[in-house]
Design a protein around this motif. Structure first.
Motif, PDB file in Angstrom:
ATOM      1  N   THR A 189      25.864  37.245  30.130  1.00  0.00           N
ATOM      2  CA  THR A 189      26.139  35.991  31.045  1.00  0.00           C
ATOM      3  C   THR A 189      27.193  36.278  31.955  1.00  0.00           C
ATOM      4  O   THR A 189      28.290  36.976  31.184  1.00  0.00           O
ATOM      5  CB  THR A 189      26.411  34.861  30.172  1.00  0.00           C
ATOM      6  OG1 THR A 189      25.657  34.314  29.433  1.00  0.00           O
ATOM      7  CG2 THR A 189      26.955  33.508  31.091  1.00  0.00           C
ATOM      8  N   ARG A 204      26.956  32.590  43.423  1.00  0.00           N
ATOM      9  CA  ARG A 204      26.183  31.839  42.866  1.00  0.00           C
ATOM     10  C   ARG A 204      24.790  32.188  43.258  1.00  0.00           C
ATOM     11  O   ARG A 204      23.738  31.690  42.505  1.00  0.00           O
ATOM     12  CB  ARG A 204      26.991  30.540  43.306  1.00  0.00           C
ATOM     13  CG  ARG A 204      27.973  30.023  42.837  1.00  0.00           C
ATOM     14  CD  ARG A 204      28.272  28.432  42.946  1.00  0.00           C
ATOM     15  NE  ARG A 204      29.628  28.028  42.373  1.00  0.00           N
ATOM     16  CZ  ARG A 204      29.882  27.906  41.147  1.00  0.00           C
ATOM     17  NH1 ARG A 204      28.742  28.068  40.232  1.00  0.00           N
ATOM     18  NH2 ARG A 204      31.245  27.573  40.809  1.00  0.00           N
ATOM     19  N   ARG A 209      26.957  31.238  37.384  1.00  0.00           N
ATOM     20  CA  ARG A 209      27.135  29.821  36.934  1.00  0.00           C
ATOM     21  C   ARG A 209      28.572  29.550  37.222  1.00  0.00           C
ATOM     22  O   ARG A 209      29.322  28.364  37.321  1.00  0.00           O
ATOM     23  CB  ARG A 209      26.304  29.348  35.732  1.00  0.00           C
ATOM     24  CG  ARG A 209      24.950  29.152  36.060  1.00  0.00           C
ATOM     25  CD  ARG A 209      24.493  28.673  34.767  1.00  0.00           C
ATOM     26  NE  ARG A 209      24.653  29.507  33.446  1.00  0.00           N
ATOM     27  CZ  ARG A 209      25.251  29.119  32.570  1.00  0.00           C
ATOM     28  NH1 ARG A 209      26.102  28.045  32.742  1.00  0.00           N
ATOM     29  NH2 ARG A 209      25.607  29.951  31.533  1.00  0.00           N
TER      30      ARG A 209
END
Length: 231
Positions: A189, A204, A209
């Motif tokens: 992530t 983005r 995120r």
């Protein structure tokens, strides 16, 4: 917890560019006139792009890549005294590394486009290495993209009786859009910071995120890590 080095934790770009130019000319006999972006790329990838942009023909199966990486390490080592004068640690980097190190069951290392030797030299120069397990890091010493390096780090972390971290437990902190894409491909992530020239919109659009303005608030960094790993 994986960290990009350049423009995420520190900036040694001026010294690195001089080393690239010297090593390239030493190995190819041609001056490095046209550079390329280092964002998301390893030194191995950059060498072949340097060749293409500067009209230098090399065969992929020749030992020239290894010669370039060795020359690059030598050129960078010769400029070790310039690092503190011409480089800088990014604001909040040390405090954020220390804060994340305090989180339970967390291992920190790096995913760097630089070779292991040069990546280590940068971190040591700015006193950031004590927070990181550099033995399991991913480096541009091998001719693999960063997405593959991320995958290999999890294997190294699990080796010798270590814990097997899952993709949902793996976080990659970076400032570049190519790194965001590498994280998503490699199973991590991305947590991004606006340290470089990449805009929030570009980060983005690449798939990030979580976007932080910088690393100056360690609590915000820890909160981002919790958010990234929340199931």
């Amino acid at each position: 917890m994986l960290w990009n080095i350049d423009l995420t934790l520190l900036d040694a770009g001026q010294v690195m560019r001089a080393a690239y130019a010297e090593a390239f000319e030493k190995v190819t006999g041609e001056p490095l006139v046209y550079l390329t972006s280092s964002a998301g790329r390893t030194d191995s990838e950059m060498f072949f792009e340097f060749c293409a942009r500067n009209y230098v023909e090399v065969e992929p199966d020749t030992p020239v890549l290894g010669e370039f990486l060795a020359a690059l390490e030598e050129s960078f080592a010769d400029r070790a005294d310039e690092l503190l004068a011409r480089g800088r640690v990014m604001p909040g980097a040390a405090a954020s590394l220390a804060a994340v190190a305090s989180l339970p069951d967390t291992v920190q290392t790096v995913v760097s486009g630089s070779t292991r030797v040069n990546a280590t030299a940068k971190l040591v120069a700015f006193g950031l290495d004590p927070y990181l397990n550099l033995a399991i890091g991913g480096y541009g010493s091998v001719n693999y993209p960063k997405s593959s390096l991320i995958q290999s780090i999890r294997l190294h972390a699990a080796g010798d009786g270590g814990r097997a971290y899952t993709e949902t437990e793996t976080v990659f902190v970076t400032d570049s859009a190519p790194d965001v894409r590498a994280a998503l491909i490699g199973g991590a992530t991305p947590v991004t910071v606006l340290n470089g020239s990449t805009t929030e919109g570009q980060l983005r659009a690449a798939g990030a995120r979580i976007v932080l303005p910088d690393l100056t608030d360690p609590r915000a960094v820890m909160s981002a890590v919790h958010q990234a790993t929340a199931s």
